[in-house]
Scaffold this active site. Sequence first.
Site, short mmCIF file in Angstrom:
data_model
loop_
_atom_site.label_atom_id
_atom_site.label_comp_id
_atom_site.label_asym_id
_atom_site.label_seq_id
_atom_site.Cartn_x
_atom_site.Cartn_y
_atom_site.Cartn_z
N SER A 138 0.85 -1.19 0.00
CA SER A 138 0.00 0.00 0.00
C SER A 138 0.89 1.24 0.00
O SER A 138 2.01 1.22 0.53
CB SER A 138 -0.88 0.02 1.25
OG SER A 138 -1.53 1.27 1.39
N TYR A 152 -1.83 -0.56 10.24
CA TYR A 152 -1.95 -1.03 8.85
C TYR A 152 -0.73 -0.62 8.03
O TYR A 152 -0.16 -1.42 7.29
CB TYR A 152 -3.23 -0.43 8.26
CG TYR A 152 -3.45 -0.63 6.78
CD1 TYR A 152 -4.01 -1.82 6.30
CD2 TYR A 152 -3.13 0.37 5.87
CE1 TYR A 152 -4.22 -1.99 4.94
CE2 TYR A 152 -3.35 0.20 4.51
CZ TYR A 152 -3.90 -0.98 4.05
OH TYR A 152 -4.11 -1.15 2.70
P1 NAP Z 1 -11.66 -5.50 0.38
O1 NAP Z 1 -12.55 -4.92 -0.66
O2 NAP Z 1 -11.94 -5.22 1.82
O3 NAP Z 1 -11.59 -7.09 0.15
C1 NAP Z 1 -10.88 -7.87 1.06
C2 NAP Z 1 -10.84 -9.31 0.58
O4 NAP Z 1 -9.97 -10.05 1.43
C3 NAP Z 1 -12.18 -10.00 0.62
O5 NAP Z 1 -12.23 -10.87 -0.50
C4 NAP Z 1 -12.11 -10.80 1.92
O6 NAP Z 1 -12.89 -11.99 1.91
C5 NAP Z 1 -10.66 -11.19 1.91
N1 NAP Z 1 -10.06 -11.52 3.22
C6 NAP Z 1 -9.86 -10.71 4.29
N2 NAP Z 1 -9.23 -11.38 5.26
C7 NAP Z 1 -9.00 -12.63 4.79
C8 NAP Z 1 -8.37 -13.79 5.33
N3 NAP Z 1 -7.83 -13.79 6.55
N4 NAP Z 1 -8.32 -14.91 4.57
C9 NAP Z 1 -8.86 -14.93 3.32
N5 NAP Z 1 -9.47 -13.87 2.76
C10 NAP Z 1 -9.54 -12.74 3.49
O7 NAP Z 1 -10.14 -5.04 0.16
P2 NAP Z 1 -9.43 -4.26 -1.07
O8 NAP Z 1 -9.63 -2.81 -0.90
O9 NAP Z 1 -9.75 -4.92 -2.36
O10 NAP Z 1 -7.89 -4.53 -0.68
C11 NAP Z 1 -7.14 -5.59 -1.24
C12 NAP Z 1 -5.69 -5.35 -0.89
O11 NAP Z 1 -5.28 -4.06 -1.39
C13 NAP Z 1 -5.41 -5.30 0.62
O12 NAP Z 1 -4.15 -5.89 0.89
C14 NAP Z 1 -5.33 -3.81 0.91
O13 NAP Z 1 -4.55 -3.54 2.05
C15 NAP Z 1 -4.69 -3.31 -0.37
N6 NAP Z 1 -4.90 -1.89 -0.60
C16 NAP Z 1 -6.13 -1.39 -0.82
C17 NAP Z 1 -6.29 -0.03 -1.04
C18 NAP Z 1 -7.64 0.59 -1.28
O14 NAP Z 1 -7.73 1.84 -1.31
N7 NAP Z 1 -8.70 -0.19 -1.48
C19 NAP Z 1 -5.18 0.83 -1.02
C20 NAP Z 1 -3.93 0.27 -0.79
C21 NAP Z 1 -3.79 -1.07 -0.58
P3 NAP Z 1 -14.48 -11.99 2.35
O15 NAP Z 1 -15.22 -11.35 1.19
O16 NAP Z 1 -14.83 -13.43 2.49
O17 NAP Z 1 -14.57 -11.19 3.59
#
Ligand code: NAP
Length: 243
Positions: A138, A152
Amino acid sequence: MEKVALVTGSSRGIGAATAKLLARQGYAVCVNYRSQKNAADDVVAAIKAEGGKAIAIQADVSVETEVIQLFLSIEQALGQVTHLVNNVGILYQQSNLVDMSLERFNSVLIANVSSCFLCCREALKVMQQGCAIVNVSSAASRLGAPFEYIDYAASKGAIDSLTKGLSLEVAGKGIRVNAVRPGLIDTSIHADGGEPERAQRLGATTPLQRCGTAEEVANAISWLLSDEASYVTGSFVDIAGGK
Ligand code: NAP
């Protein structure tokens, strides 16, 4: 080599967009999820509707026994994992560090860092020359996320260090390890922090004056996994609108 991709946490958000893109590019894809089975099933159905190959497997990837079983299940259903995207990441309510509990801090590290460690370790037991790993870090690892989630940000700093070190350990085997560092991406993770519209609000302050999409992150992940990035390892791609 048949390409088999595991995208952790791909029932929603960046993971789901990545799973769909990789399937379009010919990978057999494991859509991993923790609790939202219906969302994972929808991703698999969308992939199959386009003629792709995918399965959904429930596993909490921060739990060692579940990760070991996950890799066994993928091998039985699709073959050995050749490409791994460590996408799982969580955050909690926006808070100053002084108000954070140790329980919360440790929970974030285990969910975000131990999961990546465990999946890398199991993948490297079967990966060969030409295989690749992409870790989803991130922009917070660079910016620190003050007043919001330093826990985080610290977990993503650990992902950066793990990425660099592991890339050097396995480079001689022809296995590449890289990371993407997304900025403000429009997904549901921001609701977990208590501000669903955070990406829109702060995205407008970036040089590109908007938040990013999950698909824009997926494009970078799929490039890093691909042979087009065959001379790229230990590298970080910032996808943060210039911030
Ligand atoms: P999200 O929409 O909250 O989706 C999270 C996903 O992770 C869901 O599919 C969830 O499954 C799954 N998950 C969470 N904990 C888990 C575990 N222990 N085992 C297996 N699956 C798990 O997140 P996102 O925004 O797409 O983020 C994805 C990645 O990008 C993360 O690493 C986040 O830190 C990074 N990121 C995101 C942003 C942003 O602005 N969105 C920015 C920087 C970095 P369920 O559906 O079953 O709950």
